[in-house]
Motif scaffolding. Sequence first.
Motif, PDB file in Angstrom:
ATOM      1  N   VAL A  11       0.794  -1.193  -0.062  1.00  0.00           N
ATOM      2  CA  VAL A  11      -0.083   0.036  -0.093  1.00  0.00           C
ATOM      3  C   VAL A  11       1.014   1.266  -0.025  1.00  0.00           C
ATOM      4  N   ILE A  12       2.066   1.303   0.871  1.00  0.00           N
ATOM      5  CA  ILE A  12       2.769   2.444   0.804  1.00  0.00           C
ATOM      6  C   ILE A  12       3.556   2.586  -0.388  1.00  0.00           C
ATOM      7  N   MET A  13       4.040   1.344  -1.025  1.00  0.00           N
ATOM      8  CA  MET A  13       4.624   1.545  -2.453  1.00  0.00           C
ATOM      9  C   MET A  13       3.730   2.142  -3.557  1.00  0.00           C
ATOM     10  N   THR A  14       2.509   1.544  -3.293  1.00  0.00           N
ATOM     11  CA  THR A  14       1.476   2.086  -4.561  1.00  0.00           C
ATOM     12  C   THR A  14       1.310   3.651  -4.317  1.00  0.00           C
ATOM     13  N   ALA A  15       1.006   4.115  -2.732  1.00  0.00           N
ATOM     14  CA  ALA A  15       0.872   5.538  -2.594  1.00  0.00           C
ATOM     15  C   ALA A  15       2.222   6.288  -3.134  1.00  0.00           C
ATOM     16  N   ALA A  16       3.167   5.721  -2.947  1.00  0.00           N
ATOM     17  CA  ALA A  16       4.236   6.631  -3.271  1.00  0.00           C
ATOM     18  C   ALA A  16       4.382   6.469  -4.655  1.00  0.00           C
ATOM     19  N   ALA A  17       4.284   5.289  -5.553  1.00  0.00           N
ATOM     20  CA  ALA A  17       4.117   5.538  -6.943  1.00  0.00           C
ATOM     21  C   ALA A  17       3.171   6.383  -7.393  1.00  0.00           C
ATOM     22  N   THR A  18       1.896   6.573  -6.630  1.00  0.00           N
ATOM     23  CA  THR A  18       1.032   7.430  -7.219  1.00  0.00           C
ATOM     24  C   THR A  18       1.302   8.945  -7.077  1.00  0.00           C
ATOM     25  N   VAL A  19       1.890   9.242  -6.133  1.00  0.00           N
ATOM     26  CA  VAL A  19       2.313  10.653  -5.772  1.00  0.00           C
ATOM     27  C   VAL A  19       3.486  11.049  -6.651  1.00  0.00           C
ATOM     28  N   THR A  20       4.270  10.112  -6.873  1.00  0.00           N
ATOM     29  CA  THR A  20       5.526  10.436  -8.052  1.00  0.00           C
ATOM     30  C   THR A  20       4.830  10.459  -9.334  1.00  0.00           C
ATOM     31  N   TYR A  21       3.988   9.622  -9.653  1.00  0.00           N
ATOM     32  CA  TYR A  21       3.212   9.914 -10.879  1.00  0.00           C
ATOM     33  C   TYR A  21       2.684  11.296 -11.040  1.00  0.00           C
ATOM     34  N   THR A  22       2.016  11.620 -10.043  1.00  0.00           N
ATOM     35  CA  THR A  22       1.128  12.925  -9.928  1.00  0.00           C
ATOM     36  C   THR A  22       2.153  14.059 -10.047  1.00  0.00           C
ATOM     37  N   ILE A  23       3.291  14.044  -9.472  1.00  0.00           N
ATOM     38  CA  ILE A  23       4.323  15.144  -9.341  1.00  0.00           C
ATOM     39  C   ILE A  23       4.669  15.205 -10.566  1.00  0.00           C
ATOM     40  N   LYS A  24       5.214  14.103 -11.308  1.00  0.00           N
ATOM     41  CA  LYS A  24       5.799  13.948 -12.661  1.00  0.00           C
ATOM     42  C   LYS A  24       4.798  14.514 -13.685  1.00  0.00           C
ATOM     43  N   HIS A  25       3.607  14.182 -13.738  1.00  0.00           N
ATOM     44  CA  HIS A  25       2.625  14.503 -14.702  1.00  0.00           C
ATOM     45  C   HIS A  25       2.502  16.269 -14.365  1.00  0.00           C
ATOM     46  N   LYS A  26       2.283  16.732 -13.236  1.00  0.00           N
ATOM     47  CA  LYS A  26       2.364  18.088 -13.034  1.00  0.00           C
ATOM     48  C   LYS A  26       3.490  18.846 -13.498  1.00  0.00           C
ATOM     49  N   ALA A  27       4.607  18.463 -13.303  1.00  0.00           N
ATOM     50  CA  ALA A  27       5.755  18.906 -13.904  1.00  0.00           C
ATOM     51  C   ALA A  27       5.901  19.084 -15.392  1.00  0.00           C
ATOM     52  N   GLU A  28       5.412  17.831 -15.939  1.00  0.00           N
ATOM     53  CA  GLU A  28       5.318  17.975 -17.563  1.00  0.00           C
ATOM     54  C   GLU A  28       4.441  18.844 -18.159  1.00  0.00           C
ATOM     55  N   ASN A  29       3.308  19.114 -17.166  1.00  0.00           N
ATOM     56  CA  ASN A  29       2.247  20.289 -17.736  1.00  0.00           C
ATOM     57  C   ASN A  29       2.815  21.457 -17.622  1.00  0.00           C
ATOM     58  N   LYS A  30       3.643  21.879 -16.423  1.00  0.00           N
ATOM     59  CA  LYS A  30       4.348  23.086 -16.488  1.00  0.00           C
ATOM     60  C   LYS A  30       5.539  23.259 -17.520  1.00  0.00           C
ATOM     61  N   LEU A  31       6.130  22.247 -17.681  1.00  0.00           N
ATOM     62  CA  LEU A  31       7.222  22.381 -18.743  1.00  0.00           C
ATOM     63  C   LEU A  31       6.615  22.629 -20.204  1.00  0.00           C
ATOM     64  N   GLU A  32       5.553  22.216 -20.516  1.00  0.00           N
ATOM     65  CA  GLU A  32       4.667  22.297 -21.648  1.00  0.00           C
ATOM     66  C   GLU A  32       4.111  23.864 -21.731  1.00  0.00           C
ATOM     67  N   GLU A  33       3.744  24.508 -20.556  1.00  0.00           N
ATOM     68  CA  GLU A  33       3.373  25.605 -20.510  1.00  0.00           C
ATOM     69  C   GLU A  33       4.445  26.484 -20.566  1.00  0.00           C
TER      70      GLU A  33
END
Length: 131
Positions: A11-33
């Motif tokens: 559960v902790i590993m899944t939560a960490a992966a979800t948070v990491t993916y969310t942060i990566k997705h936001k960073a890619e959106n900001k980079l595109e902007e």
Amino acid sequence: MLRTLDIVLIVIMTAAATVTYTIKHKAENKLEEVRRLDAAIKLEEDTIDLLKADWALSTQPNRLERLVTVFAADLQLAPTPSTQLARPEELPMLRADLPPSEEDKKARDQAADNIAAVIEADNIATGSVAR
């Protein structure tokens, strides 16, 4: 005990992966902007450079001289004599710096009298509103 620990770690590993993916997705959106804004800035800079070049071509003395000769009859231009040029200290005072004239004083007094009459008329007690 081991199974509970395994489930908690999964559960902790899944939560960490979800948070990491969310942060990566936001960073890619900001980079595109940022890339989109950089492209817009580059377009504006190119437009400014193009307008500066157009201005330089439009204000070339040779071109202006040709236009003056072509449109001389229509424009009726004449060189400005040096006697018409003035330095700033030779210019007259601003209207705001001039002392008030007698007409201005009379108009100001008349306006003050009108305001006083309106104020007096406004002080009428009607009884409908308590003052």
